[in-house]
Design a protein around this motif. Structure first.
Motif, PDB file in Angstrom:
ATOM      1  N   TYR A   1     -14.904 101.889 -17.299  1.00 39.29           N
ATOM      2  CA  TYR A   1     -13.780 101.924 -18.234  1.00 39.29           C
ATOM      3  C   TYR A   1     -13.471 100.553 -18.834  1.00 39.29           C
ATOM      4  N   PHE A   2     -13.959  99.488 -18.184  1.00 42.40           N
ATOM      5  CA  PHE A   2     -13.675  98.156 -18.708  1.00 42.40           C
ATOM      6  C   PHE A   2     -14.397  97.894 -20.025  1.00 42.40           C
ATOM      7  N   CYS A   3     -15.399  98.706 -20.361  1.00 37.10           N
ATOM      8  CA  CYS A   3     -16.071  98.512 -21.651  1.00 37.10           C
ATOM      9  C   CYS A   3     -15.179  98.956 -22.802  1.00 37.10           C
ATOM     10  N   VAL A   4     -14.126  99.716 -22.512  1.00 42.38           N
ATOM     11  CA  VAL A   4     -13.205 100.181 -23.553  1.00 42.38           C
ATOM     12  C   VAL A   4     -12.470  99.004 -24.187  1.00 42.38           C
ATOM     13  N   PHE A   5     -12.176  97.981 -23.380  1.00 47.77           N
ATOM     14  CA  PHE A   5     -11.353  96.875 -23.856  1.00 47.77           C
ATOM     15  C   PHE A   5     -12.201  95.816 -24.546  1.00 47.77           C
ATOM     16  N   PRO A   6     -11.685  95.206 -25.612  1.00 52.84           N
ATOM     17  CA  PRO A   6     -12.444  94.163 -26.313  1.00 52.84           C
ATOM     18  C   PRO A   6     -12.698  92.961 -25.414  1.00 52.84           C
ATOM     19  N   GLU A   7     -13.671  92.176 -25.802  1.00 51.99           N
ATOM     20  CA  GLU A   7     -13.966  90.947 -25.068  1.00 51.99           C
ATOM     21  C   GLU A   7     -12.726  90.040 -25.061  1.00 51.99           C
ATOM     22  N   ASP A   8     -12.446  89.454 -23.906  1.00 53.17           N
ATOM     23  CA  ASP A   8     -11.314  88.522 -23.722  1.00 53.17           C
ATOM     24  C   ASP A   8      -9.956  89.195 -23.879  1.00 53.17           C
ATOM     25  N   TYR A   9      -9.916  90.512 -23.834  1.00 52.05           N
ATOM     26  CA  TYR A   9      -8.642  91.220 -23.954  1.00 52.05           C
ATOM     27  C   TYR A   9      -7.902  91.156 -22.616  1.00 52.05           C
ATOM     28  N   PRO A  10      -6.620  90.748 -22.600  1.00 53.92           N
ATOM     29  CA  PRO A  10      -5.865  90.713 -21.335  1.00 53.92           C
ATOM     30  C   PRO A  10      -5.528  92.132 -20.882  1.00 53.92           C
ATOM     31  N   ILE A  11      -6.126  92.585 -19.802  1.00 48.76           N
ATOM     32  CA  ILE A  11      -5.979  93.963 -19.344  1.00 48.76           C
ATOM     33  C   ILE A  11      -4.842  94.032 -18.331  1.00 48.76           C
ATOM     34  N   ASP A  12      -3.762  94.668 -18.725  1.00 48.47           N
ATOM     35  CA  ASP A  12      -2.628  94.856 -17.831  1.00 48.47           C
ATOM     36  C   ASP A  12      -2.987  95.901 -16.775  1.00 48.47           C
ATOM     37  N   CYS A  13      -2.827  95.547 -15.507  1.00 50.51           N
ATOM     38  CA  CYS A  13      -3.295  96.425 -14.428  1.00 50.51           C
ATOM     39  C   CYS A  13      -2.540  97.747 -14.397  1.00 50.51           C
ATOM     40  N   MET A  14      -1.236  97.737 -14.654  1.00 51.26           N
ATOM     41  CA  MET A  14      -0.481  98.983 -14.606  1.00 51.26           C
ATOM     42  C   MET A  14      -0.841  99.881 -15.790  1.00 51.26           C
ATOM     43  N   THR A  15      -1.128  99.278 -16.949  1.00 47.32           N
ATOM     44  CA  THR A  15      -1.634 100.076 -18.071  1.00 47.32           C
ATOM     45  C   THR A  15      -2.962 100.711 -17.702  1.00 47.32           C
ATOM     46  N   LEU A  16      -3.834  99.944 -17.078  1.00 42.11           N
ATOM     47  CA  LEU A  16      -5.135 100.456 -16.653  1.00 42.11           C
ATOM     48  C   LEU A  16      -4.968 101.621 -15.679  1.00 42.11           C
ATOM     49  N   VAL A  17      -4.045 101.488 -14.747  1.00 37.52           N
ATOM     50  CA  VAL A  17      -3.784 102.548 -13.765  1.00 37.52           C
ATOM     51  C   VAL A  17      -3.351 103.833 -14.471  1.00 37.52           C
ATOM     52  N   ARG A  18      -2.449 103.712 -15.431  1.00 35.51           N
ATOM     53  CA  ARG A  18      -1.966 104.900 -16.152  1.00 35.51           C
ATOM     54  C   ARG A  18      -3.089 105.544 -16.972  1.00 35.51           C
ATOM     55  N   LEU A  19      -3.968 104.726 -17.530  1.00 33.93           N
ATOM     56  CA  LEU A  19      -5.100 105.262 -18.288  1.00 33.93           C
ATOM     57  C   LEU A  19      -6.055 106.029 -17.373  1.00 33.93           C
ATOM     58  N   TRP A  20      -6.376 105.454 -16.229  1.00 35.46           N
ATOM     59  CA  TRP A  20      -7.265 106.127 -15.283  1.00 35.46           C
ATOM     60  C   TRP A  20      -6.716 107.496 -14.880  1.00 35.46           C
ATOM     61  N   ILE A  21      -5.407 107.544 -14.648  1.00 34.02           N
ATOM     62  CA  ILE A  21      -4.786 108.814 -14.246  1.00 34.02           C
ATOM     63  C   ILE A  21      -4.895 109.831 -15.373  1.00 34.02           C
ATOM     64  N   ALA A  22      -4.592 109.398 -16.593  1.00 31.59           N
ATOM     65  CA  ALA A  22      -4.661 110.312 -17.739  1.00 31.59           C
ATOM     66  C   ALA A  22      -6.083 110.817 -17.973  1.00 31.59           C
ATOM     67  N   GLU A  23      -7.080 109.990 -17.652  1.00 30.97           N
ATOM     68  CA  GLU A  23      -8.473 110.388 -17.836  1.00 30.97           C
ATOM     69  C   GLU A  23      -8.937 111.374 -16.776  1.00 30.97           C
ATOM     70  N   GLY A  24      -8.164 111.508 -15.694  1.00 32.32           N
ATOM     71  CA  GLY A  24      -8.571 112.409 -14.623  1.00 32.32           C
ATOM     72  C   GLY A  24      -9.474 111.761 -13.598  1.00 32.32           C
ATOM     73  N   PHE A  25      -9.499 110.432 -13.543  1.00 26.84           N
ATOM     74  CA  PHE A  25     -10.352 109.724 -12.588  1.00 26.84           C
ATOM     75  C   PHE A  25      -9.762 109.699 -11.179  1.00 26.84           C
ATOM     76  N   VAL A  26      -8.471 109.971 -11.057  1.00 31.18           N
ATOM     77  CA  VAL A  26      -7.753 109.711  -9.806  1.00 31.18           C
ATOM     78  C   VAL A  26      -7.477 111.019  -9.075  1.00 31.18           C
ATOM     79  N   SER A  27      -7.899 111.083  -7.833  1.00 26.79           N
ATOM     80  CA  SER A  27      -7.609 112.242  -6.981  1.00 26.79           C
ATOM     81  C   SER A  27      -6.505 111.863  -6.006  1.00 26.79           C
TER      82      SER A  27
END
Length: 915
Positions: free
Chosen positions: A424-450
């Motif tokens: 999923y890290f390929c989704v973000f542009p190079e040098d983009y500051p990835i907020d961890c809580m945003t990432l967590v919410r995205l993973w959940i919405a994608e259905g990655f989290v059991s």
């Protein structure tokens, strides 16, 4: 890798099975058995694919994997279309249900037609599955035999020759030798940890081969620990090397016992190179005798958790971070300019520096790229081509293939859910500051989290992220006070590896105007220039996630076109989009789970947002929305409602943060975990309703009147999971009356209070987990320090006009863990004293606009750990005392960084150096 597509299809199966539970029993039976059969088939496919992963050696096997992936995609598409058609059934409000039933009836919508259509399409998918089963003889519920082509998964991390120079790691080498040769008689385990290519093996190899170490020990051995551990084979290799190092014959059978007896009474050194798991260490180390000969074991690993598990003390853990820039440059020049004695030509210096920067201090990457460039013509154009393609050629170019060889087994070793998260890290542009809580919410919405037991999906996703960080595949770039990552990233060359892998499995695509229409299903896309024509030239019906991320000047109409062509989207992130009104096409995305419109100019959210019945995250931060419609209250799956914006250029003013107005009815959103910032109402009805939101982790409330304080306390006491509470009164003169809680939330970690306080709320002193508190415009007549100083875990204290007195005294023994202290806009303050033993861990002190404070805090020289003193708009008399020719300068000589700013009318912050 195709099991990633299988996991996505399984997520859709779960959604469909849940929706079928809402149909009459007879209707359920018509399709439920077929869907359950798909579930079983998908799990079998996933298990077989997991065995194949990393072993697709033949073209035939690769083609079979592709066919399985396509079938999984087809299953997901069939189920998504069904869910899209029945999504209106999940509003969960009786009145709106009746209204929608009439509306759909008027459109002649029949739920049975969707069921029958689903049955028909599942039959087609079954045919595809059966053809694969017949070809590969996969084991299915009604079949037998196993998949062909499975091979051993043993993979050994290679030792890379050719960069034995120890550049930039001299301190680690000296420390290792010191620990190996110390007089400590007991057995000591030393861990060397770092990401792949960080130089672990090279450093340990140089130490291991040094004459001092050879003389020190009776015998020695170096073994690589494979991913699939063969313990007896490993012990056999150890025994052979131990014997050969002493020129002794090798004992025969019973390797386990022979090894133990052989080492009895001997001083040995053992290197276990590239340990993967804690269980491996447990299986190995228990064999060795616990003598008193000063035996040493060195472990190298990429997993921080394993490193800590093996080493007894933190002093025996060597964490290899990036090479410093000068050392990285020296190593690069040695490899890239070998014929010219490492001298970089002037015309290549700028490009060379950029290339070294992209290697991010990894010795292996620097050596590989340097070796590649040493064979190129020394022309700027040639080197620019390498710079521009670096990261995308790591799997295809022979000189860079070693990087891929190190990353591939680490990727293959990941379970499917972590592969999804890693890619999923390929989704973000190079040098983009990835907020961890945003990432967590995205993973959940994608259905990655059991979900697992009593954990929330967010807690499980955070655990996933921490595991990737522990494996050194992801790097935390900023930590919060509790040690949790706030921002993260992957290294540039790792990102190149991820992009290559994601392209192989159709995980993500960046679409541009120049792109041809791809003959594949696109699952995740980033929107770029030219999307107005892309919606017409590309099939976007399979898109599940779409992102913008400031890529190009995309028009609002182009965004609308893309959305209308992507009706099955689950994740939509349009932050920074040029939007001044809510795109109507969003209301057609019935399956949407995550919607981000952050940093847009949207002013209004339509009431028909209620149609997005699956929505879990609505991010409206920094938009111009001031009122939320009642339709929000029908989003019963909503977990994160984030909506506020900052008035820039007005920091430390009352109206710096702006919240939004809502009507009553929020009590129905019982799944909410984050709600920030909403306005209180005149009669406190909303405040009372908040008591029903018992799952809240974060609550932000503004415009609270004094007589609403008791209602708020009653509501907050019911929020047993609350970790962040942010409360503001209606204006600077309005009191916050909050001293009504007997049992405050036990897990509260962050507390922000803005408004006058008649007295300091007594319950705050009970917050043992509190690590941050901000008190703004409290104007207390009594100092709050006495009530706060015993909080056992307080790390940050910010006070803005919080006390009307003229003296602040930090008592001895108080604030034992405090690291950051801000004192701002105290009008009467003329004296600050820090007693001996107060704030022993303080690292940063800020003093802002305390106009009567003319001298340094007494006892500031007692703050031995302080690193930074930040001053803003302080009196001239105060800053004069900091000058080198003043006697008070000695009190701050130990502070490494002292900065003084002046906030001008235009908001600029020119720096004045007081020293």
């Amino acid at each position: 890798m195709a099991e990633i597509s299988v996991s996505a299809a399984l997520f859709s199966v779960e959604q469909v099975l849940f929706s079928l539970g809402q149909l009459p029993v007879n209707d359920q039976k018509a399709v439920q058995k077929d869907v359950e059969h798909l579930d079983v088939c998908l799990r079998t496919l996933g298990a077989n694919l997991a065995d194949m992963d990393g072993n697709e050696g033949s073209e035939q096997l690769r083609e079979r994997v592709k066919q399985i992936r396509d079938v999984a995609f087809n299953i997901e598409d069939v189920l998504a279309e069904y869910m899209y058609n029945v999504s209106h059934r999940f509003h969960r409000h009786r009145i709106s249900d009746k209204y929608d039933e009439l509306a759909y009836a008027f459109k002649f919508w029949n739920p049975l037609s969707s069921v029958h259509e689903l049955v028909s399409k599942i039959a087609g998918v079954k045919t595809e599955i059966n053809s694969i089963v017949e070809l590969d003889q996969l084991r299915f519920p009604n079949g037998s035999t196993r998949t062909s082509g499975s091979t051993s998964r043993q993979q050994v991390a290679p030792y890379i020759p050719g960069y034995e120079e120890i550049v930039g790691f001299k301190e680690h080498v000296e420390a290792l030798i010191c620990q190996l040769t110390s007089q400590e008689s007991r057995i000591i385990t030393i861990s060397v940890v770092g990401p792949g290519g960080s130089g672990k093996t090279t450093i340990v190899k140089n130490v291991y081969e040094s004459k001092r170490i050879k003389r020190r020990f009776d015998c020695r051995a170096w073994v690589q620990v494979s991913q699939s551990l063969d313990i007896e084979e490993l012990f056999g290799s150890m025994l052979k090397q131990f014997c050969e190092s002493r020129k002794k014959p090798i004992p025969g059978t019973n390797t386990h016992d022979k090894l133990r007896r052989y080492l009895q009474g001997k001083r040995y050194v053992l290197v276990l190179d590239d340990i993967w798991r804690k269980e491996h260490w447990e299986s190995i180390h228990k064999v060795f005798p616990r003598g008193s000969k000063g035996n040493r074991i060195i472990v190298t690993t990429q997993n921080s958790n394993v490193a800590s598990f093996c080493a007894e003390l933190p002093d025996f853990i060597h964490n290899l971070t990036a090479l410093p820039q000068p050392a990285a440059w020296d190593l690069f020049c040695k490899k890239a300019f070998q014929p010219t004695n490492g001298q970089c030509p002037r015309e290549l210096e700028d490009l060379s520096q950029k290339i070294v920067k992209r290697c991010e201090g990894l010795p292996l990457a620097i050596v590989a790229v340097g070796s590649l460039l040493s064979k190129k013509n020394k022309l700027p154009l040639e080197w620019k081509k390498v710079h521009d393609s670096l990261g995308f050629e790591i799997g295809s170019h022979s000189d860079l293939s070693t990087i891929s060889k190190i990353l591939l087994p680490r990727y293959t070793d990941l379970p499917t859910h972590l592969k999804n998260c890693f890619l999923y890290f390929c989704v973000f542009p190079e040098d983009y500051p990835i907020d961890c809580m945003t990432l967590v919410r995205l993973w959940i919405a994608e259905g990655f989290v059991s979900r697992n037991g009593g954990e929330t999906a967010e807690e499980v996703a955070e655990r996933y992220l921490n595991e990737l960080i522990e494996r050194n595949l992801v790097h935390a770039t900023r930590l919060d006070f509790d040690g949790q990552a706030r921002y993260c990233r992957v290294l540039y060359l790792v990102r190149g590896f991820i992009i290559r892998k994601s392209e192989e499995v159709n995980f993500f695509s960046q679409i541009r105007e120049r792109d041809a229409c791809p003959n594949k299903k696109i699952r995740r896309v980033s929107i770029d220039n030219g999307c107005s024509i892309l919606s017409q030239s590309m099939d976007l019906t399979s898109v599940r996630s779409a992102f913008l991320f400031k890529r190009g000047n995309v028009s609002a109409s182009a965004i609308e076109d893309i959305l209308r062509a992507s009706k099955f989207v689950r994740v939509l992130d349009l932050r920074d989009a040029p939007l001044d009104k809510f795109p109507e096409a969003i209301l057609l995305l019935n399956l949407l789970r995550y919607l981000c419109l952050r940093n847009t100019k949207i002013k209004e959210i339509p009431n028909y947002i209620k149609k997005l019945s699956y929505l879990e995250t609505l991010d409206l931060k920094h938009t111009r929305v001031t009122t939320l419609p009642k339709g929000i209250f029908q989003l019963c799956n909503l977990r994160h409602l984030l909506i506020y914006w900052y008035r820039l250029m007005k920091y430390a003013t009352w109206d710096f943060v702006v919240g939004v107005k809502i009507a009553s009815g929020i009590s129905g959103l019982t799944n909410l975990q984050k709600l920030s910032l909403i306005k209180s109402d005149k009669h406190h009805e909303i405040v009372k309703e908040l008591g029903a939101l018992t799952q809240l982790r974060k609550l932000g409330l503004v415009d609270l009147r004094r007589d609403g304080g008791k209602c708020l306390c009653a509501s907050v006491e019911k929020m047993k999971h609350l970790s962040t509470l942010d409360v503001s009164s209606t204006n600077m003169d309005e009191f916050l009356d909050l001293d009504y809680m007997q049992s405050p939330p036990p897990h509260l970690q962050r507390l922000y209070l803005k408004g006058r306080l008649q007295q300091f709320p007594g319950w705050i002193s009970k917050l043992d987990n509190l690590f941050r508190i901000h008190l703004k415009w409290s104007r207390l007549q009594n100092s709050p320090l006495h009530a706060l100083q015993e909080l056992p875990n307080l790390l940050e204290l910010e006070m803005v006009d919080a006390f009307t007195g003229d003296e602040l005294v930090f008592e001895a023994g108080g604030f034992k863990k405090l690291k950051i202290l801000h004192i701002k806009q105290f009008e009467q303050l003329n004296r600050v004293e820090v007693e001996q033993g107060a704030m022993p861990m303080l690292q940063k002190l800020s003093l802002w606009k305390c106009m009567k404070l003319e001298m340094l805090p007494l006892g500031i020289d007692n703050l031995t750990q302080i690193e930074e003193l930040l001053l803003c708009d302080m009196p001239v008399e105060f800053t004069n005392r900091l000058q080198q020719n003043h006697e008070d300068h000695e009190m701050v000589r130990h502070i490494r960084c002292i900065k003084y700013f002046v906030l001008q009318a235009d908001g600029c912050w020119p720096l004045e150096n007081p020293s």
